[in-house]
Motif scaffolding. Structure first.
Motif, mmCIF file in Angstrom:
data_model
loop_
_atom_site.group_PDB
_atom_site.id
_atom_site.type_symbol
_atom_site.label_atom_id
_atom_site.label_comp_id
_atom_site.label_asym_id
_atom_site.label_seq_id
_atom_site.Cartn_x
_atom_site.Cartn_y
_atom_site.Cartn_z
ATOM 1 N N UNK A 117 0.800 -1.228 0.000
ATOM 2 C CA UNK A 117 0.000 0.000 0.000
ATOM 3 C C UNK A 117 0.833 1.279 0.000
ATOM 4 N N UNK A 118 1.967 1.244 0.659
ATOM 5 C CA UNK A 118 2.761 2.452 0.821
ATOM 6 C C UNK A 118 3.289 3.008 -0.476
ATOM 7 N N UNK A 119 3.811 2.153 -1.332
ATOM 8 C CA UNK A 119 4.351 2.628 -2.607
ATOM 9 C C UNK A 119 3.253 3.221 -3.480
ATOM 10 N N UNK A 120 2.103 2.551 -3.508
ATOM 11 C CA UNK A 120 0.990 3.073 -4.311
ATOM 12 C C UNK A 120 0.506 4.412 -3.765
ATOM 13 N N UNK A 125 0.305 10.328 -4.329
ATOM 14 C CA UNK A 125 0.645 11.624 -3.745
ATOM 15 C C UNK A 125 1.503 12.442 -4.709
ATOM 16 N N UNK A 126 2.501 11.804 -5.323
ATOM 17 C CA UNK A 126 3.369 12.499 -6.274
ATOM 18 C C UNK A 126 2.565 12.979 -7.472
#
Length: 134
Positions: A117-120, A125-126
């Motif tokens: 989940x964190x990478x997605x 966000x970017x």
């Protein structure tokens, strides 16, 4: 009279030689201390940090630099404590850590969470920030 002058001269020479020896010994001990602690810091860093935190290994001179930085940031390595330091120490002891948790049992899921989940979430966000700039 010559006997007295001779004893005075011998005493002064003995004191000066003793003082010179103490200064030489202190300088030598300080140099040995720096070399020894630099090696110990390098050995401990290279033994622990790459495995625990994934950091790279360091050279001897980098270890000496870390020793110097620690000396600058944290002060002396021994017994010279001032009253102001002890007062600030009491201040920090009195501050209560509210909301801190001592249960680290859930940390074992952190890596899998970040991969799933964190990478997605970071990528979203970017993208959102890039669109806001346009």
């Amino acid at each position: 009279m010559e006997d007295h002058v001779e004893r005075v001269v011998k005493t002064k020479v003995k004191k000066e030689v003793t003082k010179a020896f103490k200064v030489f010994f202190a300088i030598t001990a300080a140099i040995v201390f720096v070399f020894l602690f630099g090696y110990i810091i390098m050995w401990l860093w290279n033994w622990l940090m790459p495995d625990i935190f994934g950091l790279t290994k360091i050279t001897y001179w980098q270890a000496v630099g870390i020793l110097a930085l620690a000396k600058i940031l944290f002060g002396s390595f021994g017994g010279h404590h001032s009253k102001s330091k002890s007062k600030s120490g009491r201040k920090w002891k009195s501050i209560e850590c509210r909301g801190s948790r001592n249960d680290f049992s859930e940390w074992k899921y952190y890596d899998s969470y970040w991969k799933e989940e964190g990478e997605n979430a970071y990528k979203e966000y970017v993208e959102r920030k890039k669109q806001e700039e346009q």
